[in-house]
Design a protein around this motif. Structure first.
Motif, mmCIF file in Angstrom:
data_model
loop_
_atom_site.group_PDB
_atom_site.id
_atom_site.type_symbol
_atom_site.label_atom_id
_atom_site.label_comp_id
_atom_site.label_asym_id
_atom_site.label_seq_id
_atom_site.Cartn_x
_atom_site.Cartn_y
_atom_site.Cartn_z
ATOM 1 N N CYS A 57 97.210 11.720 59.967
ATOM 2 C CA CYS A 57 95.772 11.821 60.753
ATOM 3 C C CYS A 57 94.867 10.993 59.520
ATOM 4 C CB CYS A 57 95.111 13.157 60.683
ATOM 5 S SG CYS A 57 93.474 13.679 61.426
ATOM 6 N N ASP A 58 94.784 9.657 59.757
ATOM 7 C CA ASP A 58 94.357 8.702 58.788
ATOM 8 C C ASP A 58 93.151 9.248 57.813
ATOM 9 O OD1 ASP A 58 94.599 6.130 57.692
ATOM 10 O OD2 ASP A 58 92.541 5.457 58.535
ATOM 11 N N PRO A 59 93.327 9.198 56.589
ATOM 12 C CA PRO A 59 94.387 8.639 55.814
ATOM 13 C C PRO A 59 95.259 9.849 55.402
ATOM 14 C CG PRO A 59 92.692 8.948 54.411
ATOM 15 C CD PRO A 59 91.995 9.429 55.757
ATOM 16 N N PHE A 60 95.330 10.803 56.094
ATOM 17 C CA PHE A 60 96.191 11.907 55.484
ATOM 18 C C PHE A 60 97.366 12.351 55.918
ATOM 19 C CE2 PHE A 60 91.588 13.102 54.909
ATOM 20 C CZ PHE A 60 91.673 13.220 53.434
ATOM 21 N N ARG A 120 97.252 21.965 57.028
ATOM 22 C CA ARG A 120 96.816 20.566 57.036
ATOM 23 C C ARG A 120 96.363 20.140 58.502
ATOM 24 N NH1 ARG A 120 97.521 20.242 51.952
ATOM 25 N NH2 ARG A 120 99.634 21.047 52.222
ATOM 26 N N LYS A 121 97.241 20.459 59.184
ATOM 27 C CA LYS A 121 96.930 20.473 60.802
ATOM 28 C C LYS A 121 95.772 21.365 61.466
ATOM 29 C CE LYS A 121 100.807 20.343 63.487
ATOM 30 N NZ LYS A 121 101.779 20.761 64.414
ATOM 31 N N CYS A 174 92.558 21.487 49.558
ATOM 32 C CA CYS A 174 93.604 21.360 50.307
ATOM 33 C C CYS A 174 94.124 19.868 50.378
ATOM 34 C CB CYS A 174 93.742 22.017 51.664
ATOM 35 S SG CYS A 174 93.876 23.870 51.502
ATOM 36 N N LEU A 175 93.090 19.221 50.765
ATOM 37 C CA LEU A 175 93.240 17.692 50.975
ATOM 38 C C LEU A 175 93.405 16.809 49.465
ATOM 39 C CD1 LEU A 175 91.038 17.355 53.971
ATOM 40 C CD2 LEU A 175 93.198 17.558 54.053
ATOM 41 N N GLY A 176 92.734 17.223 48.470
ATOM 42 C CA GLY A 176 93.054 16.621 47.243
ATOM 43 C C GLY A 176 92.452 14.987 47.026
ATOM 44 N N GLY A 177 93.064 14.555 45.999
ATOM 45 C CA GLY A 177 92.512 13.209 45.723
ATOM 46 C C GLY A 177 93.849 12.057 46.336
ATOM 47 N N ALA A 178 93.966 10.935 45.806
ATOM 48 C CA ALA A 178 94.615 9.961 46.143
ATOM 49 C C ALA A 178 96.165 9.970 45.957
ATOM 50 C CB ALA A 178 94.243 8.573 45.670
ATOM 51 N N LEU A 179 96.406 10.728 44.910
ATOM 52 C CA LEU A 179 97.663 11.153 44.440
ATOM 53 C C LEU A 179 98.051 12.583 44.656
ATOM 54 C CD1 LEU A 179 98.540 8.434 42.000
ATOM 55 C CD2 LEU A 179 99.187 8.338 44.256
ATOM 56 N N CYS A 180 97.573 13.164 45.579
ATOM 57 C CA CYS A 180 97.716 14.932 45.713
ATOM 58 C C CYS A 180 99.091 15.276 45.704
ATOM 59 C CB CYS A 180 96.858 15.308 46.685
ATOM 60 S SG CYS A 180 96.941 17.016 46.933
ATOM 61 N N GLN A 181 99.581 16.110 44.977
ATOM 62 C CA GLN A 181 100.695 16.798 45.071
ATOM 63 C C GLN A 181 100.500 18.262 45.768
ATOM 64 O OE1 GLN A 181 103.230 16.786 41.399
ATOM 65 N NE2 GLN A 181 101.539 15.613 40.659
ATOM 66 N N TYR A 182 100.931 18.373 47.041
ATOM 67 C CA TYR A 182 100.525 19.455 47.824
ATOM 68 C C TYR A 182 101.226 20.694 47.339
ATOM 69 C CZ TYR A 182 98.300 16.101 51.047
ATOM 70 O OH TYR A 182 97.408 15.094 51.390
ATOM 71 N N GLU A 183 100.534 21.892 47.631
ATOM 72 C CA GLU A 183 101.255 23.233 47.418
ATOM 73 C C GLU A 183 102.107 23.682 48.324
ATOM 74 O OE1 GLU A 183 100.723 24.693 44.322
ATOM 75 O OE2 GLU A 183 99.082 23.741 43.603
ATOM 76 N N ASP A 184 103.175 24.452 48.089
ATOM 77 C CA ASP A 184 103.841 24.935 49.059
ATOM 78 C C ASP A 184 103.429 26.318 49.578
ATOM 79 O OD1 ASP A 184 105.947 22.946 49.186
ATOM 80 O OD2 ASP A 184 106.839 23.493 47.651
ATOM 81 N N VAL A 185 102.701 26.842 48.662
ATOM 82 C CA VAL A 185 101.974 28.204 48.881
ATOM 83 C C VAL A 185 100.417 28.001 48.841
ATOM 84 C CG1 VAL A 185 103.918 29.629 48.132
ATOM 85 C CG2 VAL A 185 102.027 28.873 46.448
#
Length: 260
Positions: free
Chosen positions: A134-137, A144-145, A175-186
């Motif tokens: 879902c540009d740019p994510f 996130r959906k 949840c969406l964060g920045g350009a190099l976001c490392q998303y959480e699993d929880v």
């Protein structure tokens, strides 16, 4: 003409409050998370005081007076698009448009529906899904959906009024964060951090939040606030406490945050 009446913006007096600190910008647990989400070094909170009664229906006039005030211009921070360094506003703005952001949701039970709808498991783990964009994510999980995809089957778990709430906006931004976001699993780190930031910024049940709807043209050279580049993750909120007469400014500019 009484103080604060239309056309009398100069009667508002603002003062910078540099002594006001925000725990979420200094607490190790929170700064570690903001670093992981590529937001650290690109997010800032500042405090200002004001001396007149805040009237929500005159929000644009109020913010215009704020942005034109000599105590705001040399102190309000933003990130330079050209250098990537923190700078200050430097000059008064030409035009402004703000929207009201409700602050009526005060409990984290607001997010219990994430568990009820199997977007998040009872363990706190976020349910994964097939990758899509879902540009740019990149969307690789149900959370996130729900946040981004209007045609997803569970999007209506949060109504439009729900999505306008300041607490929801904070949670979504994290949840969406920045350009190099490392998303959480929880989900817990997002919820805990949203709660901490909310408590840092919102001080009473009469607090009002305002968001700049469109970027503000600051000068003829093309400088804008919060940035010349539009992005869902470039934002500024002005949280107004009409009792204490304080404004808390929350600013973030999308990009690559501090790595270490």
């Amino acid at each position: 003409m009484a103080a604060g009446e239309p056309g009398d913006l100069g009667r508002y007096y603002f003062r910078f409050l540099p002594q006001k600190t925000f725990q979420f910008l200094s607490a190790p647990e929170t700064t570690s998370r903001l670093r992981q989400w590529s937001m650290l070094g690109r997010i800032e909170a500042q405090a200002f005081g004001f001396d007149q009664t805040f009237q929500a229906y005159r929000k644009d006039d109020f913010l215009m007076a704020f942005f034109k005030h000599p105590n705001v211009i040399p102190n309000l921070k933003l990130l330079s698009d050209s250098s990537g360094q923190w700078i200050t506003l430097g000059t008064e703005v030409k035009k402004i448009e703000a929207i009201n952001v409700p602050c009526t949701q005060l409990s984290m039970s607001f997010f219990n529906r994430l568990y009820d709808e199997d977007i998040v498991r009872d363990s706190g783990h976020i349910v994964k899904c097939l990758d899509s964009f879902c540009d740019p994510f990149l969307i690789s999980d149900e959370l996130r959906k729900v946040l981004l995809m209007e045609d997803s089957e569970k999007y209506e778990v949060f109504s439009q009024p729900d999505r306008e709430e300041f607490l929801f906006c904070l949670f979504k931004h994290l949840c969406l964060g920045g350009a190099l976001c490392q998303y959480e699993d929880v989900v817990n780190p997002y919820l805990e951090t949203a709660k901490r930031i909310y408590k840092d910024l919102v001080s009473s049940d009469q607090t009002a939040a305002l968001q700049i709807k469109n970027k503000i043209v600051v000068d003829s050279a093309g400088m804008c606030y919060p940035s010349t580049k539009n992005h869902e993750q470039t934002f500024s909120y002005f949280i107004v406490d009409p009792i204490r007469r304080h404004i808390h400014v929350l600013y973030h500019c999308y990009g690559v945050g501090e790595m270490s």
